[in-house]
Each structure stands twice: as C-alpha cells, then as structure tokens.
Design a protein around this motif. Structure first.
Motif, PDB file in Angstrom:
ATOM      1  N   TRP A   1       0.837  -1.196   0.000  1.00  0.00           N
ATOM      2  CA  TRP A   1       0.000   0.000   0.000  1.00  0.00           C
ATOM      3  C   TRP A   1       0.875   1.250   0.000  1.00  0.00           C
ATOM      4  CZ3 TRP A   1      -0.548   4.403   2.725  1.00  0.00           C
ATOM      5  CH2 TRP A   1      -1.729   5.133   2.561  1.00  0.00           C
ATOM      6  N   CYS A   2       1.904   1.242   0.828  1.00  0.00           N
ATOM      7  CA  CYS A   2       2.804   2.399   0.906  1.00  0.00           C
ATOM      8  C   CYS A   2       3.514   2.630  -0.424  1.00  0.00           C
ATOM      9  CB  CYS A   2       3.818   2.183   2.030  1.00  0.00           C
ATOM     10  SG  CYS A   2       5.028   3.530   2.208  1.00  0.00           S
ATOM     11  N   HIS A   3       3.958   1.561  -1.057  1.00  0.00           N
ATOM     12  CA  HIS A   3       4.705   1.707  -2.307  1.00  0.00           C
ATOM     13  C   HIS A   3       3.854   2.302  -3.432  1.00  0.00           C
ATOM     14  CE1 HIS A   3       7.849  -1.506  -0.992  1.00  0.00           C
ATOM     15  NE2 HIS A   3       8.071  -0.325  -0.453  1.00  0.00           N
ATOM     16  N   GLN A   4       2.543   2.026  -3.433  1.00  0.00           N
ATOM     17  CA  GLN A   4       1.694   2.571  -4.494  1.00  0.00           C
ATOM     18  C   GLN A   4       1.069   3.914  -4.115  1.00  0.00           C
ATOM     19  OE1 GLN A   4      -2.073   2.720  -4.545  1.00  0.00           O
ATOM     20  NE2 GLN A   4      -1.748   2.655  -2.322  1.00  0.00           N
ATOM     21  N   SER A   5       1.220   4.317  -2.867  1.00  0.00           N
ATOM     22  CA  SER A   5       0.600   5.557  -2.397  1.00  0.00           C
ATOM     23  C   SER A   5       1.302   6.781  -2.972  1.00  0.00           C
ATOM     24  CB  SER A   5       0.654   5.613  -0.863  1.00  0.00           C
ATOM     25  OG  SER A   5       0.356   6.902  -0.380  1.00  0.00           O
ATOM     26  N   SER A   6       0.525   7.819  -3.213  1.00  0.00           N
ATOM     27  CA  SER A   6       1.104   9.076  -3.687  1.00  0.00           C
ATOM     28  C   SER A   6       1.747   9.869  -2.559  1.00  0.00           C
ATOM     29  CB  SER A   6       0.031   9.922  -4.362  1.00  0.00           C
ATOM     30  OG  SER A   6      -0.999  10.232  -3.441  1.00  0.00           O
ATOM     31  N   CYS A   7       1.494   9.492  -1.316  1.00  0.00           N
ATOM     32  CA  CYS A   7       1.989  10.257  -0.161  1.00  0.00           C
ATOM     33  C   CYS A   7       2.999   9.494   0.678  1.00  0.00           C
ATOM     34  CB  CYS A   7       0.831  10.662   0.754  1.00  0.00           C
ATOM     35  SG  CYS A   7      -0.402  11.702  -0.012  1.00  0.00           S
ATOM     36  N   CYS A   8       2.880   8.177   0.732  1.00  0.00           N
ATOM     37  CA  CYS A   8       3.748   7.371   1.602  1.00  0.00           C
ATOM     38  C   CYS A   8       5.134   7.252   0.988  1.00  0.00           C
ATOM     39  CB  CYS A   8       3.131   5.990   1.827  1.00  0.00           C
ATOM     40  SG  CYS A   8       4.018   5.007   3.055  1.00  0.00           S
ATOM     41  N   ARG A   9       6.131   7.723   1.718  1.00  0.00           N
ATOM     42  CA  ARG A   9       7.500   7.711   1.214  1.00  0.00           C
ATOM     43  C   ARG A   9       8.295   6.493   1.671  1.00  0.00           C
ATOM     44  NH1 ARG A   9       5.745  10.683  -1.864  1.00  0.00           N
ATOM     45  NH2 ARG A   9       6.368  12.801  -2.388  1.00  0.00           N
ATOM     46  N   ARG A  10       7.928   5.925   2.835  1.00  0.00           N
ATOM     47  CA  ARG A  10       8.724   4.838   3.392  1.00  0.00           C
ATOM     48  C   ARG A  10       7.876   4.013   4.348  1.00  0.00           C
ATOM     49  NH1 ARG A  10      13.249   4.394   7.433  1.00  0.00           N
ATOM     50  NH2 ARG A  10      12.431   6.291   8.352  1.00  0.00           N
ATOM     51  N   TYR A  11       8.053   2.697   4.303  1.00  0.00           N
ATOM     52  CA  TYR A  11       7.392   1.792   5.239  1.00  0.00           C
ATOM     53  C   TYR A  11       8.457   1.228   6.180  1.00  0.00           C
ATOM     54  CZ  TYR A  11       5.145  -2.398   7.114  1.00  0.00           C
ATOM     55  OH  TYR A  11       4.652  -3.369   7.955  1.00  0.00           O
ATOM     56  N   VAL A  12       8.182   1.300   7.487  1.00  0.00           N
ATOM     57  CA  VAL A  12       9.133   0.799   8.482  1.00  0.00           C
ATOM     58  C   VAL A  12       8.423  -0.172   9.404  1.00  0.00           C
ATOM     59  CG1 VAL A  12      10.765   1.386  10.302  1.00  0.00           C
ATOM     60  CG2 VAL A  12      10.387   2.986   8.418  1.00  0.00           C
ATOM     61  N   MET A  13       8.950  -1.392   9.486  1.00  0.00           N
ATOM     62  CA  MET A  13       8.432  -2.387  10.409  1.00  0.00           C
ATOM     63  C   MET A  13       9.479  -2.626  11.491  1.00  0.00           C
ATOM     64  SD  MET A  13       5.990  -4.416  11.290  1.00  0.00           S
ATOM     65  CE  MET A  13       5.594  -5.970  12.088  1.00  0.00           C
ATOM     66  N   TYR A  14       9.158  -2.252  12.719  1.00  0.00           N
ATOM     67  CA  TYR A  14      10.064  -2.477  13.836  1.00  0.00           C
ATOM     68  C   TYR A  14       9.806  -3.868  14.396  1.00  0.00           C
ATOM     69  CZ  TYR A  14      11.705   2.337  14.081  1.00  0.00           C
ATOM     70  OH  TYR A  14      12.300   3.538  13.805  1.00  0.00           O
ATOM     71  N   THR A  15      10.770  -4.745  14.202  1.00  0.00           N
ATOM     72  CA  THR A  15      10.638  -6.107  14.700  1.00  0.00           C
ATOM     73  C   THR A  15      12.033  -6.640  15.004  1.00  0.00           C
ATOM     74  OG1 THR A  15       9.639  -8.278  14.283  1.00  0.00           O
ATOM     75  CG2 THR A  15      10.730  -7.199  12.428  1.00  0.00           C
ATOM     76  N   GLY A  16      12.107  -7.736  15.721  1.00  0.00           N
ATOM     77  CA  GLY A  16      13.386  -8.358  16.018  1.00  0.00           C
ATOM     78  C   GLY A  16      14.331  -7.429  16.757  1.00  0.00           C
ATOM     79  N   GLN A  17      15.600  -7.441  16.349  1.00  0.00           N
ATOM     80  CA  GLN A  17      16.627  -6.669  17.039  1.00  0.00           C
ATOM     81  C   GLN A  17      16.368  -5.173  16.944  1.00  0.00           C
ATOM     82  OE1 GLN A  17      19.120  -8.215  18.866  1.00  0.00           O
ATOM     83  NE2 GLN A  17      19.326  -6.138  19.669  1.00  0.00           N
TER      84      GLN A  17
END
Length: 293
Positions: A61-77
């Motif tokens: 969704w973020c990659h195709q959005s006109s506004c979303c510049r970056r997706y960050v998933m905080y997981t693991g280390q």
C-alpha cells in the motif's frame, strides 16, 4: 477499532486529483487557511501474534501511495534496540503498546513530513488516502468505532491508539513527548508487583489482567492519552470520523481508511477481512476515501 468514513464532496475529488502526483504534492506551496497533504513514513511494530499478510499488504500500500515515502516495520533486534535505549539503568520492560510512542518519536526525527502509525493487526484500505493537516493541527486521531450489537461496555474513547498521524514539527514532537511522559507516571503500575504487572503480553486476552490495564483503560498508553494529553491539546489535534473494524464474528466494514481487528479477533479473522476488502477495493478503487477538510 477505527477510522474514517466515506466522504464524496467536490473538495474531496479535487484533493484526490492533487494526491495522484508525488512531485506536485511534495512541491505544492502552502496556502494560508488550507490543509495540504503531507508525505509520510508508515510505521508498524511487532506486537506478538501478528499477520505477515497484513504487514505485506501495508508495505505494498505504501509503495503505491502518492503520499507514503517509506514503510518501516520495527521487529526483532531493531525493535529490541528501541526498547533497550528507553529502559534506562533500571531495565524495566516496556509493554508493546507503550512502545509505539518510541517508534513514532524515532521516525519523527527523520526527514519525513509526518509519521503515520497503525497497529500490526490493522491494514490500510483506501488507496487514495493521505494525511491532511489543517493550519495549527499537528496530529490526526480517530475514536473507538460504533459498538457492535454483541459488545458491552467501553467503545466510547475519543482516541484509539491503533491508528494516528503526527506532523514532524515542533508541536507534533511535543505531543509525543507529553504522551511519553505518562509512561514515567505509569511504569510503577507495570512493574512486576504493580497493578498491570501480569499484563505485559496480550493484555486484552488475559483474564487475569485488570480492566484498567487493557482495552484502553486508564493505565494504558491509550487511556493516558485520552484522559490527559488530548484534553490539553485539542487545538493541535483533529479527530477523524469513526469507522470500521474486523470483528471476531467475521463481519467487517470496508468503507473506511483503516480496518483494525477488534479485541477477540484473531489473525485468521484479520486476514479474512483483508481478502474481503481487497475484492471491494478492486471494484471501487479510489471511490472510498476519508480526507480531513
């Protein structure tokens, strides 16, 4: 449990047209008295039993959005490092729900114009949605959705912590700092011998966990924001319309911006909702949207 109903006005159509061009949006000049779309970083973090199908969907969704510049998933280390840096010398564990404040504050220090947070059991529905901050507004929130017929109690909070957007300006950072301040007031309650000491993992599903420690109760991150941060900062916060959620009985509303699993809904329920809403999305495209006006 959230956000944002359908609007079909002339202003919305105009805003959607502007939202289709990344370049034009980023370069659009500020107009006094007018809300303009902000580019943003989309943040999620590992909250225990979460669906990789939902997180993959949100990344696409973020990659195709006109506004979303970056997706960050905080997981693991990466997630553990954020918690460890905030624990200090005492090393008291920080509940996952409170940790959302830390991950958002970290991203606010980057180059993004805004940060949008959604829970790991939620997914973005509207392909055309962008955060619009009116002059003086630095945070967008949504309250609990309408209570379903089978539910009792609760469902009345002005703020649901499963989705919000914060502008990367002084006021936005101050709002998040004020919210995090309440962890120092609540941490004793979340210590091993405290009122919420048995609620560190999956609190909502834990029958031994007191009500004030789950479902947005007064000792939670959501309850603390709703009771203490929001009333003092109304002028900087805009409340989006209430919306829809994935329910444990596998009924779902797909007419909003975000679909968020209700307490009691499992990973399978959330993924079922994702498939249902995806089919509707192919039919309706950008016709379903919610924009702050």
């Amino acid at each position: 449990t959230l956000c944002c109903t359908t609007r079909t006005t002339t202003a919305l159509v105009s805003l959607q047209r502007r939202a289709r061009s990344r370049t034009n949006m980023a370069a659009a000049p500020a107009t006094p008295g007018r809300a303009l779309a902000s580019t943003f970083t989309l943040v999620q973090h590992h909250g225990g039993n979460y669906s990789t199908a939902l997180t993959r969907h949100n990344q696409r969704w973020c990659h195709q959005s006109s506004c979303c510049r970056r997706y960050v998933m905080y997981t693991g280390q990466k997630f553990e490092d954020v918690l460890r840096n905030a624990q200090g010398d005492g090393g008291q564990p920080i509940p996952t729900s409170w940790a959302k404040i830390l991950t958002v504050r970290r991203e606010l220090s980057s180059s993004a114009e805004a940060v949008v947070y959604i829970d790991a059991d939620a997914f973005l529905r509207d392909a055309c949605w962008c955060p619009f901050f009116a002059p003086g507004v630095s945070m967008l929130i949504s309250g609990d959705p309408p209570r379903p017929s089978w539910a009792t109690g609760g469902w009345t909070a002005r703020f649901n912590g499963g989705f919000f957007a914060v502008k990367a300006n002084h006021d936005g950072r101050q709002l998040m700092a004020s919210w995090w301040h309440w962890w120092s007031r609540r941490k004793a309650d979340w210590a091993g011998a405290g009122r919420c000491g048995r609620c560190m993992a999956e609190a909502n599903a834990n029958s031994a966990c007191p009500i004030e420690c789950k479902f947005g109760g007064r000792l939670t991150d959501q309850g603390s924001f709703d009771s203490h941060v929001l009333p003092k900062n109304d002028h900087h916060i805009h409340e989006l319309p209430k919306g829809f959620q994935a329910l444990p009985d596998r009924t779902v509303g797909c007419a909003g911006t975000v679909v968020h699993s209700a307490a009691g809904a499992g990973v399978g329920d959330a993924e079922w909702s994702l498939r249902v809403c995806a089919r509707l999305g192919r039919e309706h495209g950008c016709g379903v949207s919610a924009v702050v006006s």
